[in-house]
Write an enzyme that holds these catalytic residues in place. Structure first.
Site, PDB file in Angstrom:
ATOM      1  N   TYR A 132       0.825  -1.220   0.000  1.00  0.00           N
ATOM      2  CA  TYR A 132       0.000   0.000   0.000  1.00  0.00           C
ATOM      3  C   TYR A 132       0.855   1.265   0.000  1.00  0.00           C
ATOM      4  O   TYR A 132       0.440   2.290  -0.521  1.00  0.00           O
ATOM      5  CB  TYR A 132      -0.892   0.036   1.250  1.00  0.00           C
ATOM      6  CG  TYR A 132      -2.227  -0.632   1.100  1.00  0.00           C
ATOM      7  CD1 TYR A 132      -2.322  -1.970   0.740  1.00  0.00           C
ATOM      8  CD2 TYR A 132      -3.405   0.070   1.343  1.00  0.00           C
ATOM      9  CE1 TYR A 132      -3.554  -2.584   0.624  1.00  0.00           C
ATOM     10  CE2 TYR A 132      -4.642  -0.538   1.227  1.00  0.00           C
ATOM     11  CZ  TYR A 132      -4.715  -1.866   0.871  1.00  0.00           C
ATOM     12  OH  TYR A 132      -5.936  -2.464   0.764  1.00  0.00           O
ATOM     13  N   LYS A 183       2.857 -15.243   2.790  1.00  0.00           N
ATOM     14  CA  LYS A 183       3.077 -15.997   1.544  1.00  0.00           C
ATOM     15  C   LYS A 183       4.563 -16.301   1.467  1.00  0.00           C
ATOM     16  O   LYS A 183       5.265 -15.948   0.515  1.00  0.00           O
ATOM     17  CB  LYS A 183       2.563 -15.158   0.353  1.00  0.00           C
ATOM     18  CG  LYS A 183       2.549 -15.877  -0.969  1.00  0.00           C
ATOM     19  CD  LYS A 183       1.468 -16.948  -1.078  1.00  0.00           C
ATOM     20  CE  LYS A 183       1.594 -17.703  -2.395  1.00  0.00           C
ATOM     21  NZ  LYS A 183       0.732 -18.894  -2.459  1.00  0.00           N
ATOM     22  N   ASP A 215      -3.233 -18.121   0.727  1.00  0.00           N
ATOM     23  CA  ASP A 215      -4.224 -18.814  -0.116  1.00  0.00           C
ATOM     24  C   ASP A 215      -4.946 -19.885   0.691  1.00  0.00           C
ATOM     25  O   ASP A 215      -6.169 -20.025   0.628  1.00  0.00           O
ATOM     26  CB  ASP A 215      -3.567 -19.377  -1.390  1.00  0.00           C
ATOM     27  CG  ASP A 215      -2.293 -20.189  -1.112  1.00  0.00           C
ATOM     28  OD1 ASP A 215      -1.773 -20.139   0.024  1.00  0.00           O
ATOM     29  OD2 ASP A 215      -1.823 -20.866  -2.043  1.00  0.00           O
ATOM     30  N   ASP A 239      -6.584  -6.851   4.108  1.00  0.00           N
ATOM     31  CA  ASP A 239      -7.688  -6.195   3.398  1.00  0.00           C
ATOM     32  C   ASP A 239      -8.605  -7.250   2.802  1.00  0.00           C
ATOM     33  O   ASP A 239      -9.828  -7.206   2.969  1.00  0.00           O
ATOM     34  CB  ASP A 239      -7.112  -5.292   2.298  1.00  0.00           C
ATOM     35  CG  ASP A 239      -8.185  -4.604   1.488  1.00  0.00           C
ATOM     36  OD1 ASP A 239      -9.140  -4.077   2.112  1.00  0.00           O
ATOM     37  OD2 ASP A 239      -8.095  -4.592   0.245  1.00  0.00           O
ATOM     38  N   ASP A 243     -12.537  -8.730   4.366  1.00  0.00           N
ATOM     39  CA  ASP A 243     -13.800  -8.705   3.619  1.00  0.00           C
ATOM     40  C   ASP A 243     -14.399 -10.110   3.549  1.00  0.00           C
ATOM     41  O   ASP A 243     -15.604 -10.293   3.690  1.00  0.00           O
ATOM     42  CB  ASP A 243     -13.575  -8.192   2.179  1.00  0.00           C
ATOM     43  CG  ASP A 243     -13.916  -6.715   2.020  1.00  0.00           C
ATOM     44  OD1 ASP A 243     -13.733  -5.961   2.996  1.00  0.00           O
ATOM     45  OD2 ASP A 243     -14.364  -6.321   0.925  1.00  0.00           O
TER      46      ASP A 243
HETATM   47  C1  IPM Z   1     -10.486  -1.011   3.799  1.00  0.00           C
HETATM   48  C2  IPM Z   1     -10.703  -0.419   2.437  1.00  0.00           C
HETATM   49  C3  IPM Z   1      -9.542   0.506   2.134  1.00  0.00           C
HETATM   50  C4  IPM Z   1      -8.291  -0.337   2.103  1.00  0.00           C
HETATM   51  C5  IPM Z   1      -9.701   1.321   0.850  1.00  0.00           C
HETATM   52  C6  IPM Z   1     -10.978   2.137   0.859  1.00  0.00           C
HETATM   53  C7  IPM Z   1      -8.513   2.201   0.585  1.00  0.00           C
HETATM   54  O1  IPM Z   1     -10.855  -1.415   1.485  1.00  0.00           O
HETATM   55  O2  IPM Z   1     -10.415  -0.237   4.782  1.00  0.00           O
HETATM   56  O3  IPM Z   1     -10.424  -2.231   3.902  1.00  0.00           O
HETATM   57  O4  IPM Z   1      -7.962  -0.967   1.074  1.00  0.00           O
HETATM   58  O5  IPM Z   1      -7.605  -0.407   3.127  1.00  0.00           O
HETATM   59 MG    MG Z   2     -10.975  -3.386   2.307  1.00  0.00          MG
END
Ligand code: IPM
Ligand code: MG
Length: 357
Positions: A132, A183, A215, A239, A243
């Site tokens: 990042y 990884k 993975d 990240d 999710d």
């Molecule tokens: C998160 C989001 C952010 C990230 C984006 C909006 C930059 O996906 O907080 O998980 O990738 O960190």
């Molecule tokens: Mg995210």
């Protein structure tokens, strides 16, 4: 019964609504904060904060950023960059993303209820390093005359050490199991990551440390998510895995997060986005934001008692069958953002009265 004081001077909480549904969900958190303040908790909500206000605040509450109106903008002008800049500027390197399965919502998960029942995973994601922020990055023309894009994955041992320490400390207060995700079969960054996490583990013999390739971790999270207690991982893997984990909990509308600096100052935000399609319609689920407020009391203000009351209030309203659209099953009655916020405020005070008797 009233809440006791946190500190002498009121703590300052900056409220950053952001885009889309941000304004509505932050309004519900502000409602609860105002009620707690009137009840004697020394807090001072600071609305519509900017980065400079965020620096002066003791903690920041963020709604959500992003939306189609930014789609045409170059990367440096997009709100995502603003969020990354706040994380970096405030040194918020430790991102805590809990995924909890509430019994009432087990059937709302896309996974079978028997796979997610009782799930309680904490993802500890490093937030200010990795690909990042790594340099160099950009575009260049290669020897063949082709345009190529490139980024740099990067971790120093001190960055790995401090996030590993957070992972171990959190695991120590839970089921004492820490799984480090990397990884290391491919990436040099990950080989160093694994070495440093292993070394930090020597100072935490009471925590059972394991390592998993990312993975495999993605697969295990949907195969048998309850094998995990705390997961510690880098920015990019965290990240993606957070999710994925959010879906185990039924709805992304339920998941709070905390991003902490070395002194436990924090930025608190729901992990969902700005949902422009439902913005301004009183449809958004404010529970992830309200649960983020609970995390703020636990981690920045050291008030686990207030955090627990808020969390219990959320369980209570779910138990009463109250549902916003995102967590309702077909046929269930749906309430709005404001009604859900009111119900939680009511339940927080209901809990207090029950306890005082
Ligand atoms: C998160 C989001 C952010 C990230 C984006 C909006 C930059 O996906 O907080 O998980 O990738 O960190
Ligand atoms: Mg995210």
């Amino acid at each position: 019964m009233r809440f006791g004081a946190c500190r002498e001077a009121p703590v300052k909480i900056a409220l950053l609504p952001g885009d889309g549904i941000g304004r509505e969900i932050i309004a519900e958190a502000a409602k609860l904060l105002e009620r707690l303040r009137r009840d004697g908790l020394p807090i001072e909500p600071m609305p519509d904060a900017t980065l400079s206000l965020a620096r002066r605040a003791d903690a920041v509450m963020l709604g959500a950023v992003g939306g189609p109106r930014y789609d045409a903008l170059p990367r440096e002008s997009r709100p995502e960059q603003g969020l990354l800049a706040i994380r970096k500027a405030l040194g918020l390197f430790a991102n805590l993303r809990p995924a909890l399965s509430y019994p009432e919502l087990e059937r709302a998960s896309s996974l079978k209820p028997e796979v997610v029942a009782g799930l309680d995973v904490m993802i500890v994601r490093e937030l200010t390093g990795d690909i990042y922020f790594g340099a160099p990055r950009g575009r260049r023309t290669n020897a063949a005359g082709e345009t190529e894009g490139f980024d740099t994955m990067h971790y120093s041992d001190s960055e790995i050490r401090r996030i590993a320490q957070v992972g171990f400390e959190i695991a120590r207060k839970r089921q004492k199991k820490l799984c480090s995700v990397d990884k290391a079969n491919v990436l040099d960054t990950s080989i160093l990551w694994r070495e440093v996490v292993t070394a930090v583990g020597k100072d935490h013999p009471d925590v059972q440390l394991s390592h998993m390739y990312v993975d495999n971790a993605a697969m295990q999270l949907v195969r048998d998510p309850r094998q995990f207690d705390v997961i510690v991982t880098g920015n990019l893997f965290g990240d993606i895995l957070s999710d994925e984990a959010s879906m185990l909990a039924g709805s992304i509308g339920m998941l709070p997060s905390a991003s902490l600096d070395a002194n436990r100052k924090g930025l608190y935000e729901p992990i969902h986005g700005s949902a422009p399609d439902i913005a301004g319609q009183n449809k958004a689920n404010p529970l992830a934001t309200i649960l983020s407020l609970a995390m703020m009391f636990r981690y920045t203000f050291g008030r686990a008692d207030v955090a627990e009351r808020i969390e219990q209030a959320v369980r209570k309203v779910l138990g009463q069958g109250l549902r916003t659209a995102d967590i309702a099953l077909p046929g269930e009655r749906v309430i709005g953002t404001r009604e859900m916020g009111d119900a939680v405020v009511g339940a927080v005070y209901g809990n207090i009265r029950e306890r005082a008797r």
